[in-house]
Design a protein around this motif. Structure first.
Motif, short mmCIF file in Angstrom:
data_model
loop_
_atom_site.label_atom_id
_atom_site.label_comp_id
_atom_site.label_asym_id
_atom_site.label_seq_id
_atom_site.Cartn_x
_atom_site.Cartn_y
_atom_site.Cartn_z
N SER A 124 0.84 -1.19 0.00
CA SER A 124 0.00 0.00 0.00
C SER A 124 0.88 1.25 0.00
O SER A 124 2.08 1.18 0.26
CB SER A 124 -0.94 0.00 1.21
N LEU A 125 0.26 2.38 -0.29
CA LEU A 125 0.97 3.65 -0.34
C LEU A 125 0.16 4.68 0.44
O LEU A 125 -1.04 4.86 0.19
CB LEU A 125 1.15 4.13 -1.78
N ILE A 126 0.84 5.35 1.37
CA ILE A 126 0.23 6.44 2.13
C ILE A 126 0.83 7.74 1.59
O ILE A 126 2.05 7.91 1.60
CB ILE A 126 0.53 6.30 3.64
N GLY A 127 -0.02 8.64 1.13
CA GLY A 127 0.46 9.89 0.55
C GLY A 127 1.09 10.82 1.57
O GLY A 127 0.78 10.77 2.76
N ALA A 128 1.96 11.68 1.09
CA ALA A 128 2.65 12.65 1.93
C ALA A 128 1.64 13.48 2.71
O ALA A 128 0.62 13.92 2.17
CB ALA A 128 3.54 13.55 1.08
N GLY A 129 1.91 13.68 4.00
CA GLY A 129 1.08 14.52 4.84
C GLY A 129 -0.23 13.90 5.30
O GLY A 129 -1.00 14.54 6.00
N SER A 130 -0.48 12.67 4.94
CA SER A 130 -1.73 12.00 5.32
C SER A 130 -1.75 11.66 6.80
O SER A 130 -0.70 11.45 7.41
CB SER A 130 -1.92 10.73 4.50
N ASN A 139 -2.42 -3.10 -1.26
CA ASN A 139 -2.44 -2.65 -2.65
C ASN A 139 -3.34 -1.44 -2.91
O ASN A 139 -3.89 -1.30 -4.00
CB ASN A 139 -2.85 -3.80 -3.58
N GLU A 140 -3.49 -0.56 -1.90
CA GLU A 140 -4.31 0.63 -2.09
C GLU A 140 -3.50 1.89 -1.79
O GLU A 140 -2.54 1.86 -1.03
CB GLU A 140 -5.53 0.59 -1.18
N ILE A 141 -3.92 2.99 -2.37
CA ILE A 141 -3.34 4.31 -2.11
C ILE A 141 -4.34 5.11 -1.30
O ILE A 141 -5.52 5.22 -1.68
CB ILE A 141 -3.01 5.05 -3.43
N TRP A 142 -3.87 5.67 -0.17
CA TRP A 142 -4.70 6.48 0.71
C TRP A 142 -4.02 7.83 0.90
O TRP A 142 -2.80 7.90 1.08
CB TRP A 142 -4.89 5.79 2.05
N VAL A 143 -4.81 8.91 0.88
CA VAL A 143 -4.27 10.26 1.02
C VAL A 143 -5.21 11.13 1.84
O VAL A 143 -6.40 10.86 1.94
CB VAL A 143 -4.04 10.92 -0.36
N GLY A 144 -4.66 12.20 2.42
CA GLY A 144 -5.47 13.23 3.06
C GLY A 144 -5.50 13.14 4.57
O GLY A 144 -4.87 12.31 5.19
N ASN A 145 -6.31 14.06 5.16
CA ASN A 145 -6.46 14.14 6.62
C ASN A 145 -7.95 14.28 6.94
O ASN A 145 -8.51 15.35 6.72
CB ASN A 145 -5.70 15.34 7.15
N PRO A 146 -8.56 13.21 7.46
CA PRO A 146 -7.99 11.88 7.65
C PRO A 146 -7.79 11.19 6.29
O PRO A 146 -8.46 11.53 5.31
CB PRO A 146 -9.03 11.14 8.48
N ALA A 147 -6.87 10.22 6.26
CA ALA A 147 -6.58 9.51 5.01
C ALA A 147 -7.82 8.81 4.48
O ALA A 147 -8.57 8.20 5.24
CB ALA A 147 -5.44 8.51 5.22
N LYS A 148 -8.02 8.95 3.16
CA LYS A 148 -9.15 8.32 2.48
C LYS A 148 -8.63 7.55 1.28
O LYS A 148 -7.61 7.91 0.69
CB LYS A 148 -10.16 9.38 2.02
N PHE A 149 -9.38 6.53 0.90
CA PHE A 149 -9.02 5.71 -0.26
C PHE A 149 -8.97 6.58 -1.53
O PHE A 149 -9.89 7.33 -1.80
CB PHE A 149 -10.05 4.59 -0.42
N LEU A 150 -7.89 6.46 -2.27
CA LEU A 150 -7.76 7.17 -3.55
C LEU A 150 -8.00 6.20 -4.71
O LEU A 150 -8.85 6.44 -5.56
CB LEU A 150 -6.38 7.82 -3.67
N ARG A 151 -7.20 5.11 -4.73
CA ARG A 151 -7.36 4.12 -5.80
C ARG A 151 -6.52 2.89 -5.49
O ARG A 151 -5.69 2.91 -4.58
CB ARG A 151 -6.97 4.69 -7.16
N LYS A 152 -6.72 1.85 -6.25
CA LYS A 152 -5.89 0.64 -6.15
C LYS A 152 -4.52 0.94 -6.75
O LYS A 152 -4.40 1.76 -7.65
CB LYS A 152 -6.53 -0.52 -6.93
#
Length: 155
Positions: A124-130, A139-152
């Motif tokens: 999985s990948l956690i975006g910067a600043g999340s 196998n998912e990408i999560w971003v934001g505050n709070p982190a939310k699902f972006l895409r596979k």
């Protein structure tokens, strides 16, 4: 056994795998376990009850607290913050250690915050600043505050 420990690092553990590099101004406590071929950048603090797998990169300004496990091939970006207590306070006699697991191949971007008791899934990948407040599936990408699902993740 080839281990590179910078002369300005304080390394108390002898549980370090081959071809691991530990750079200046790191402090690694006695109980920590670090695998083979890891790159521990400058200004990293690693507590006692920590397990770090093989081929792990930890960028500068990261603290790895008790109860954190980083499996093989994990990337921890600069200034990532881990928490292991949901209700921190000075001299807390009721401290409950919240264990965190970062599974194989996961990447955490710069300045992300990971609350205690979280599992971050494989690759999985956690975006910067999340800010991660719950488990992240594989196998998912999560971003934001709070982190939310972006895409596979793409293969």
């Amino acid at each position: 056994m080839a281990i590179n420990i910078h002369q300005l690092a304080e390394v108390q553990t002898d549980q370090i795998g081959d071809h691991t590099s530990i750079w200046q101004f790191c402090v690694i406590l006695k109980g920590a376990q670090i695998g083979n071929n890891c790159n521990i950048n400058c200004n990293v603090f690693i507590e006692n009850q920590v397990v770090i797998g093989n081929n792990v990169t930890i960028k500068p300004g990261v603290q790895i607290w008790d109860g954190i496990t980083l499996e093989d091939d994990v990337f921890i970006g600069p200034n990532v913050t881990f928490a292991n207590d949901h209700f921190p306070k000075s001299q807390n006699k009721d401290f409950i250690l919240r264990k965190t697991l970062v599974k194989k191949g996961a990447s955490i971007g710069a300045n992300a915050t990971i609350l205690g008791g979280i599992t971050i899934g494989e690759n999985s990948l956690i975006g910067a600043g999340s800010v991660v407040t719950k488990d992240i599936p594989a196998n998912e990408i999560w971003v934001g505050n709070p982190a939310k699902f972006l895409r596979k993740q793409h293969d």
